[in-house]
Enzyme design. Structure first.
Site, mmCIF file in Angstrom:
data_model
loop_
_atom_site.group_PDB
_atom_site.id
_atom_site.type_symbol
_atom_site.label_atom_id
_atom_site.label_comp_id
_atom_site.label_asym_id
_atom_site.label_seq_id
_atom_site.Cartn_x
_atom_site.Cartn_y
_atom_site.Cartn_z
ATOM 1 N N GLU A 198 28.634 48.528 32.535
ATOM 2 C CA GLU A 198 29.378 47.597 31.696
ATOM 3 C C GLU A 198 28.742 46.231 31.707
ATOM 4 O O GLU A 198 28.086 45.847 32.677
ATOM 5 C CB GLU A 198 30.797 47.439 32.240
ATOM 6 C CG GLU A 198 31.609 48.656 32.061
ATOM 7 C CD GLU A 198 33.039 48.424 32.495
ATOM 8 O OE1 GLU A 198 33.662 49.395 32.907
ATOM 9 O OE2 GLU A 198 33.511 47.275 32.446
ATOM 10 N N CYS A 208 28.054 38.715 31.834
ATOM 11 C CA CYS A 208 28.372 39.274 33.146
ATOM 12 C C CYS A 208 27.645 40.618 33.240
ATOM 13 O O CYS A 208 27.919 41.525 32.455
ATOM 14 C CB CYS A 208 29.885 39.448 33.248
ATOM 15 S SG CYS A 208 30.407 40.342 34.714
ATOM 16 N N CYS A 228 29.450 51.705 42.548
ATOM 17 C CA CYS A 228 29.331 50.823 43.720
ATOM 18 C C CYS A 228 29.810 51.597 44.928
ATOM 19 O O CYS A 228 30.748 52.391 44.831
ATOM 20 C CB CYS A 228 30.206 49.581 43.524
ATOM 21 S SG CYS A 228 30.120 48.421 44.908
ATOM 22 N N CYS A 255 36.158 48.965 47.298
ATOM 23 C CA CYS A 255 37.303 48.050 47.415
ATOM 24 C C CYS A 255 38.515 48.663 46.719
ATOM 25 O O CYS A 255 38.387 49.260 45.641
ATOM 26 C CB CYS A 255 36.974 46.686 46.817
ATOM 27 S SG CYS A 255 35.543 45.918 47.595
ATOM 28 N N CYS A 267 39.344 47.908 42.874
ATOM 29 C CA CYS A 267 38.248 47.792 41.911
ATOM 30 C C CYS A 267 37.865 49.131 41.288
ATOM 31 O O CYS A 267 37.642 50.117 41.998
ATOM 32 C CB CYS A 267 37.036 47.176 42.600
ATOM 33 S SG CYS A 267 35.600 47.091 41.522
ATOM 34 N N CYS A 289 36.039 44.371 36.161
ATOM 35 C CA CYS A 289 34.793 45.098 36.320
ATOM 36 C C CYS A 289 34.996 46.607 36.497
ATOM 37 O O CYS A 289 35.794 47.053 37.292
ATOM 38 C CB CYS A 289 34.010 44.434 37.456
ATOM 39 S SG CYS A 289 33.827 45.215 39.009
HETATM 40 N N1 SAH Z 1 30.418 43.447 44.035
HETATM 41 C C1 SAH Z 1 30.501 42.058 43.877
HETATM 42 C C2 SAH Z 1 30.401 41.613 42.436
HETATM 43 C C3 SAH Z 1 31.126 42.412 41.411
HETATM 44 S S1 SAH Z 1 32.854 42.285 41.347
HETATM 45 C C4 SAH Z 1 31.750 41.511 44.526
HETATM 46 O O1 SAH Z 1 32.609 42.282 44.897
HETATM 47 O O2 SAH Z 1 31.833 40.296 44.693
HETATM 48 C C5 SAH Z 1 33.163 40.643 40.777
HETATM 49 C C6 SAH Z 1 34.498 40.075 41.212
HETATM 50 O O3 SAH Z 1 35.582 40.735 40.542
HETATM 51 C C7 SAH Z 1 34.750 40.216 42.705
HETATM 52 O O4 SAH Z 1 35.313 39.046 43.236
HETATM 53 C C8 SAH Z 1 35.739 41.350 42.732
HETATM 54 O O5 SAH Z 1 36.444 41.341 43.923
HETATM 55 C C9 SAH Z 1 36.562 41.075 41.491
HETATM 56 N N2 SAH Z 1 37.346 42.205 40.998
HETATM 57 C C10 SAH Z 1 36.964 43.482 40.857
HETATM 58 N N3 SAH Z 1 37.962 44.230 40.344
HETATM 59 C C11 SAH Z 1 38.998 43.394 40.140
HETATM 60 C C12 SAH Z 1 40.314 43.553 39.635
HETATM 61 N N4 SAH Z 1 40.766 44.757 39.244
HETATM 62 N N5 SAH Z 1 41.107 42.460 39.571
HETATM 63 C C13 SAH Z 1 40.661 41.257 39.972
HETATM 64 N N6 SAH Z 1 39.430 41.026 40.468
HETATM 65 C C14 SAH Z 1 38.599 42.087 40.550
HETATM 66 FE FE1 SF4 Z 2 31.910 46.983 44.586
HETATM 67 FE FE2 SF4 Z 2 34.048 46.427 43.151
HETATM 68 FE FE3 SF4 Z 2 34.063 45.926 45.765
HETATM 69 FE FE4 SF4 Z 2 32.543 44.416 44.126
HETATM 70 S S1 SF4 Z 2 34.777 44.544 44.124
HETATM 71 S S2 SF4 Z 2 31.944 45.328 46.090
HETATM 72 S S3 SF4 Z 2 31.954 45.971 42.597
HETATM 73 S S4 SF4 Z 2 33.923 47.967 44.803
#
Ligand code: SAH
Ligand code: SF4
Length: 358
Positions: free
Chosen positions: A91, A104, A111, A115, A118, A343
């Site tokens: 994406e 972005c 990944c 998390c 995510c 994301c």
């Molecule tokens: N992997 C890296 C960068 C990609 S995610 C990281 O985790 O920092 C970019 C940001 O979006 C991160 O701060 C992540 O925690 C946040 N993010 C991902 N999914 C999300 C969601 N569903 N709601 C809010 N923030 C989210």
């Molecule tokens: Fe990976 Fe999503 Fe966690 Fe960023 S927030 S490290 S993209 S699983």
């Protein structure tokens, strides 16, 4: 076959010299490619040279699978790279702001950090993107959006799918390519890299003397809570992350941004009560840092999701408590919410509708 966009100017010159072609053509090719010109349309080089490039390198920009436009002007692209039999989906988002336009980008297909909240991590890591594949996202989105009247991409955030510091070498090469004066030439200061907090790699990145902005996804003010949200928290403690952030500042003189997504679990504040706001402020007080709050974007395509965003008053009370504790803090707008802005959501939705590829 090597991807043509992976090559830097010196490598392209070497390749042409080895093929018996004057090296000045490398500059013409490099600049044209980075402007989004397809190999077939680089008309200031010979037809033979164009054919040679196509025979020896993979030359295509990614394919657009879907494009979604938000009412706020945000555009979200689902892109694909063909890898043999397999189609890899990533994406990429284009956001317009009054100070410029941001793309972005994704740095990995999926990944492996997993998390809780995510979408990108839901199916694990498929593969790293190469430097050129990350660059091609920028080139494509710039080409699609820049016109004589409208500026194209001026800013880049590495906040799409993937953990950039888990793909360290390719991401560093991407940063060198995208800031190259002969290419798309984005200033390092207009680029932000977001990490879930890989401590050794943050230090390594700092040692390179980068001018790129560092964002660290904290999401919790202590280890016990962070470990429930992000598996990587079992590897690196909050204290180690704060140390690494301070180290980054000492080396680069760039203020570090902490990202903090506000969430409820089963309807009650999980990481966003006022006591947690004070705990967070205490962690980062005393060195140039900023906290960027974002309301959780709930996973619409993950069944059984228990994490939801808080109401506006709860979010505002959290922000006020951080600021009153003496730390700079703002709330980020959830741009492109109506088009599955967070994301990995578009990809996850697409994968859910597809038969399994394995
Ligand atoms: N992997 C890296 C960068 C990609 S995610 C990281 O985790 O920092 C970019 C940001 O979006 C991160 O701060 C992540 O925690 C946040 N993010 C991902 N999914 C999300 C969601 N569903 N709601 C809010 N923030 C989210
Ligand atoms: Fe990976 Fe999503 Fe966690 Fe960023 S927030 S490290 S993209 S699983």
């Amino acid at each position: 076959m090597q991807y043509l966009y992976d090559l830097n100017l010196a490598e392209l010159q070497q390749a042409l010299i080895a093929h018996g072609v004057p090296k000045f053509h490398a500059g013409q090719i490099f600049t044209a490619l980075h402007q989004g010109v397809a190999v077939d349309d680089i008309t200031n080089i010979s037809k033979d040279l164009r054919a040679w490039l196509k025979q020896n390198y993979r030359c295509d920009l990614p394919t657009i699978v879907t494009e979604k436009r938000s009412v706020d002007g945000t555009k979200k692209y689902l892109l694909s790279y063909q890898d043999g039999e397999r189609t890899d989906l990533i994406e990429c988002v284009f956001l317009t702001q009054n100070y410029g336009n941001t793309v972005c980008v994704s740095t990995q297909v999926g990944c492996r950090m997993g998390c809780q909240f995510c979408a990108s991590g839901k199916n694990g890591l498929v593969r790293n993107l190469s430097a050129g594949e990350i660059l091609a996202e920028v080139i494509l989105v710039n080409k699609l959006n820049a016109t004589d009247k409208v500026r194209g991409v001026t800013n880049i955030v590495l906040m799409g799918s993937g953990e950039p510091l888990d793909n360290f070498d390719n991401v560093m090469r991407f940063l060198a390519l995208v800031t190259s004066a002969d290419g798309i030439n984005i200033s390092a200061r207009n680029i932000s890299l977001s990490t879930s907090g890989l401590v050794p790699q943050i230090k390594k990145f700092a040692d390179l003397g980068t001018q790129v902005n560092l964002c660290i996804s904290l999401h919790a003010p202590n280890d016990v809570l962070r470990q429930q949200i992000m598996p990587i928290a079992k590897r690196y403690s909050v204290a180690e992350i704060i140390d690494a952030a301070k180290y980054f500042f000492q080396k680069t003189h760039r203020r570090v941004i902490f990202e903090y997504s506000l969430m409820l679990k089963d309807g009650v504040p999980f990481n966003c009560n006022v006591a947690q706001a004070r705990e967070l402020a205490n962690l980062v007080r005393g060195f140039p840092a900023h906290i960027n709050l974002i309301n959780l974007n709930p996973l619409r395509f993950a069944p059984g999701a228990v994490l939801t965003p808080p109401s506006r008053p709860v979010a505002m009370a959290f922000m006020d408590a951080v600021i009153k504790s003496g730390v700079s803090c703002t709330m980020r707008k959830n741009k492109g919410d109506d088009i599955d802005g967070a994301c990995g959501q578009l990809r996850l939705q697409h994968l859910a509708n597809l038969p399994s590829q394995s």
